[in-house]
Enzyme design. Sequence first.
Site, PDB file in Angstrom:
ATOM      1  N   GLY A 163       1.205  -1.215  -0.113  1.00 13.17           N
ATOM      2  CA  GLY A 163      -0.004  -0.109   0.565  1.00 13.17           C
ATOM      3  C   GLY A 163       0.866   1.212   0.154  1.00 13.17           C
ATOM      4  N   SER A 184       0.970  -8.747  -2.503  1.00 14.23           N
ATOM      5  CA  SER A 184       0.179  -7.722  -2.027  1.00 14.23           C
ATOM      6  C   SER A 184      -0.906  -8.395  -2.640  1.00 14.23           C
ATOM      7  CB  SER A 184       0.767  -6.479  -2.909  1.00 14.23           C
ATOM      8  OG  SER A 184      -0.033  -5.352  -1.396  1.00 14.23           O
ATOM      9  N   ARG A 241       0.983  -3.429  12.841  1.00 13.46           N
ATOM     10  CA  ARG A 241       0.678  -3.657  13.798  1.00 13.46           C
ATOM     11  C   ARG A 241       1.371  -5.592  14.879  1.00 13.46           C
ATOM     12  NH1 ARG A 241      -0.780   0.870  13.633  1.00 13.46           N
ATOM     13  NH2 ARG A 241      -2.662   1.470  14.379  1.00 13.46           N
ATOM     14  N   GLU A 270       0.441  -3.553  23.179  1.00 14.51           N
ATOM     15  CA  GLU A 270       0.494  -3.021  23.759  1.00 14.51           C
ATOM     16  C   GLU A 270       0.584  -1.711  25.024  1.00 14.51           C
ATOM     17  OE1 GLU A 270       1.202  -0.189  20.590  1.00 14.51           O
ATOM     18  OE2 GLU A 270       2.120  -1.522  19.176  1.00 14.51           O
ATOM     19  N   HIS A 289       6.186   2.393  19.099  1.00 15.64           N
ATOM     20  CA  HIS A 289       5.142   2.385  17.851  1.00 15.64           C
ATOM     21  C   HIS A 289       5.221   3.726  18.396  1.00 15.64           C
ATOM     22  CE1 HIS A 289       0.999   1.586  16.820  1.00 15.64           C
ATOM     23  NE2 HIS A 289       1.518   2.484  15.922  1.00 15.64           N
ATOM     24  N   GLY A 291       6.220   5.123  14.776  1.00 15.76           N
ATOM     25  CA  GLY A 291       6.411   5.015  13.389  1.00 15.76           C
ATOM     26  C   GLY A 291       5.569   6.351  13.100  1.00 15.76           C
TER      27      GLY A 291
HETATM   28  C1  DGY Z   1      -1.840   4.491  12.305  1.00 19.70           C
HETATM   29  O1  DGY Z   1      -1.857   5.439  12.063  1.00 19.70           O
HETATM   30  O2  DGY Z   1      -2.243   3.115  12.456  1.00 19.70           O
HETATM   31  C2  DGY Z   1       0.119   4.487  13.850  1.00 19.70           C
HETATM   32  O3  DGY Z   1       0.277   3.374  13.996  1.00 19.70           O
HETATM   33  C3  DGY Z   1      -0.116   5.383  14.637  1.00 19.70           C
HETATM   34  O4  DGY Z   1       0.921   6.042  14.845  1.00 19.70           O
END
Ligand code: DGY
Length: 330
Positions: A163, A184, A241, A270, A289, A291
């Site tokens: 994606g 994918s 995830r 988490e 977490h 990202g």
């Molecule tokens: C999301 O936006 O799904 C991220 O994991 C949150 O940081």
Amino acid sequence: MGVELVTSQLPKVFIARPPQGGIPDRLRAVAEVEVWPGDRPPSKAELIAHASSAEGLLTSVSDRVDLEVLNACQSLRVISNMAVGFDNFDIDEMTRRGIPAGNTPGVLTDATADITFALILATARRVLEANEALLNGEWTSWNASFMLGLELSGATLGIIGLGRIGLAVAKRAQAFSMRVLANSRTPRPYAGIENVSLDRLLRESDIVSLHVSLSEQTRHLIGKSEFELMKPDAILINTARGAVVDQGALAEALKSGTIGGAGLDVFDPEPVSLDDPIVTAPHVVLLPHIGSATVVTRTRMAEIAIDNLIAGLIGEPLPNCINPQVYGSR
Ligand code: DGY
């Protein structure tokens, strides 16, 4: 613990996690705003207690909005997640009830691809181990066989889920002269990326990076049998995830040498417990977490989440709606 509460005739919204940048005036103009003040997310009971009379709810990935919460919060007219992922929502139930739900796609693509690459570099080149070795006084002289790692140039990166974020990671990998394979659900032709079966990707990749959303189809997509297909020195990267991976099987695979390393920004559950076997597994780089954690991205996520909330409160379609079917059924 006090709460920030302004009394008025406006519809009430409950903000379960304060957004970066605070609550803008444009939201206060249309709603009575209550903001959860704690550093930790509200428990389910606290979420219900605060959202039971709310017409709007703003959540983060740590707030589960399931059937129990929806049953207890019958006034909700809009639910806005400050995240692109929405596996914390019972989206089917929201749709059945005609409640529009929003998310924040697009704006966190680059930040998440960057942290994926930070994990790729840190695991492949043993950055944390090398840093620790220096601090422990183990750098006594230059040594030709000290801290040898994987050279990215020429190595194969396997991307599961091509994606927006998967593609942004692929482009970064191409800039590092890596060979890129992808698996994918909806193959997406892109120059230099070969779409292959999951088995082939696992067998041929030096690094496997996960970019699928969490669903019943992707829960534990990668477990014991998938690790057994991977190369013994392969590295697994997960910024998607935690539950896409069987975390117990991953800890085992690392301890037994079935695979060579892992870089993780997400866990199941988490926050990860310090007693979890993954924390003490060898050759791991673990992040909490983060990202999407850049100032620019978190600010944009907050803006979009607030826009979704306001649109729902004033009866307009959400600019980023996860379940646009609700509009058809009204
Ligand atoms: C999301 O936006 O799904 C991220 O994991 C949150 O940081």
